[in-house]
Scaffold this active site. Sequence first.
Site, PDB file in Angstrom:
ATOM      1  N   THR A 102      -2.996   5.084  -4.041  1.00  0.00           N
ATOM      2  CA  THR A 102      -1.925   5.840  -3.373  1.00  0.00           C
ATOM      3  C   THR A 102      -0.576   5.621  -4.054  1.00  0.00           C
ATOM      4  O   THR A 102       0.259   6.510  -4.069  1.00  0.00           O
ATOM      5  CB  THR A 102      -1.826   5.438  -1.892  1.00  0.00           C
ATOM      6  OG1 THR A 102      -1.859   4.019  -1.802  1.00  0.00           O
ATOM      7  CG2 THR A 102      -2.960   6.009  -1.096  1.00  0.00           C
ATOM      8  N   THR A 103      -0.375   4.429  -4.640  1.00  0.00           N
ATOM      9  CA  THR A 103       0.877   4.185  -5.366  1.00  0.00           C
ATOM     10  C   THR A 103       0.817   4.884  -6.719  1.00  0.00           C
ATOM     11  O   THR A 103       1.780   5.528  -7.142  1.00  0.00           O
ATOM     12  CB  THR A 103       1.097   2.660  -5.571  1.00  0.00           C
ATOM     13  OG1 THR A 103       0.794   1.989  -4.358  1.00  0.00           O
ATOM     14  CG2 THR A 103       2.511   2.359  -5.966  1.00  0.00           C
ATOM     15  N   ASP A 134       0.871  -1.177   0.000  1.00  0.00           N
ATOM     16  CA  ASP A 134       0.000   0.000   0.000  1.00  0.00           C
ATOM     17  C   ASP A 134       0.913   1.233   0.000  1.00  0.00           C
ATOM     18  O   ASP A 134       1.663   1.456   0.952  1.00  0.00           O
ATOM     19  CB  ASP A 134      -0.887  -0.033   1.258  1.00  0.00           C
ATOM     20  CG  ASP A 134      -1.783   1.181   1.348  1.00  0.00           C
ATOM     21  OD1 ASP A 134      -2.299   1.587   0.301  1.00  0.00           O
ATOM     22  OD2 ASP A 134      -1.952   1.725   2.447  1.00  0.00           O
ATOM     23  N   ASP A 155      -8.937  -0.084   2.277  1.00  0.00           N
ATOM     24  CA  ASP A 155      -8.898   0.403   0.889  1.00  0.00           C
ATOM     25  C   ASP A 155     -10.171   0.028   0.149  1.00  0.00           C
ATOM     26  O   ASP A 155     -10.728   0.834  -0.600  1.00  0.00           O
ATOM     27  CB  ASP A 155      -7.680  -0.186   0.150  1.00  0.00           C
ATOM     28  CG  ASP A 155      -6.426   0.628   0.425  1.00  0.00           C
ATOM     29  OD1 ASP A 155      -6.490   1.508   1.303  1.00  0.00           O
ATOM     30  OD2 ASP A 155      -5.387   0.393  -0.220  1.00  0.00           O
TER      31      ASP A 155
END
Length: 533
Positions: A99-100, A66, A401
């Site tokens: 988020t990545t 994550d 998530d």
Amino acid sequence: MAAVTASRPRASKAESFVDNKRKEDIRSANINAGRAVADAVRTSLGPKGMDKMISTASGEVIITNDGATILNKMDVLQPAAKMMVELSKSQDSAAGDGTTTVVVLAGALLRVCQTLLGSGIHPTVISDALHKSCAKSVDILTAMAVPVELTDRDSLVKSASTSLNSKVVSQYSTLLAPLAVDAVLSVIDPEKPEIVDLRDIKIVKKLGGTVDDTHTVNGLVFDKKVSHAAGGPTRMENAKIAVIQFQISPPKTDIEQSIVVSDYTQMDRILKEERNYILGMIKKIKATGCNVLLIQKSILRDAVTDLSLHYLAKAKIMVIKDVERDEIEFVTKTLNCLPIANIEHFRAEKLGFADLVEEASLGDGKILKITGIKDMGRTTSVLVRGSNQLVLDEAERSLHDALCVVRCLVSKRFLIAGGGAPEIELSRQLGAWAKVLHGMEGYCVKSFAEALEVIPYTLAENAGLNPIAIVTELRNKHAQGEINSGINVRKGQITNILEENVVQPLLVSTSAITLATECVRMILKIDDIVTVR
């Protein structure tokens, strides 16, 4: 001599050049720092992305892919690199997923900005072009999106499982995705259907079993044992529950002082007073018909003493102590009761009602379950299980998530294809738009379009495919009008991603592009770092 003096003022006019070397160095250092952070998480993008093992200073080990968690735990010193960490945090709070992606995207944009700056284009021109491209991208994405209804549970489950596919616990996505969807749908308030507060979903982690044993509980779950002192009850039917914020123990003086007792009669008197004080409290509690007490954790003095537990057990009142202060709001909302701050305010109308409160054995520990709550508030509890602490923590993060993805769909009800399809389509359309624009602007927009190809390129690279061949074929498919073609990582080829059920909320993509652009524009505008002591 006169000739010399006359030529002096002219020389000072000619020396009006500005030294830009320092500014360029600082800009270049900032861009390189941002790119280094992006490269660190780039390998963990997508369903075939690698995981990172993070070892903290305290010796704790975390395994995750994550982006937000990885960057959060990194000890970043350079200010521009810190902005990348903040960028992933803001994507986490805005959309919860991607988020990545957002960091990788920002890294790619920084790379093209470096090339443009090297060509001698002014940072402000690049910044304005980025802003225009970003606004255009959001329009293109919105045009591509497919509207979705909350009644269409399958679509919601598909998008949640796409989010889970890139996680360590991806093999459990068939269990966790429907669980996340049901949890979010159960807490939606009909009066405010656009807003989901994830604080209404409580995730309780319990070691033991496997992730397969994860389930939702229609009621309340505490990772605590019932107080067994003095043989009190551990199961209660037709429970009347009070949540109290005061202590059932002898009062203490406000200031630190000691009482000197000189003889036994005085000592007996003190003990007798203490006993009467506690008995008086317990009689008031018993008078309202209350038979289950949830006691908030106290820092001033003991919430309960052995004596009070003995009397509570005699009165057949079940005691659960050490309820955390930040859980009180969730507990009272679920039980539909009011917290009681003083014994004088203890009334029957402040109690909550449930069919059953019982202690259940789970793994090597025990948990407390409250089920059959009357007039239950719109909350839900999820009990997450895992064979070891690392899996358990990662399952919780992955579930969070998935919940965020469903929340995105509730607030903005549009779905978009995954698998690099939207990025390639954006790249194609922005490339075509750049040809219409004039001058430097068109040149910058074209570079922005090329930077977006980093997402499909990285997806292919992480899956062990040939990235150049895959991205070229993908471009070709999109040029032929197949806008939902994306990289099918499992088959290792280009397929229609919507048919493969790889979908994500529109909000994840739009917020990733806007946040990444904003961050890059901010880094571009910085031309000096001033350290203040």
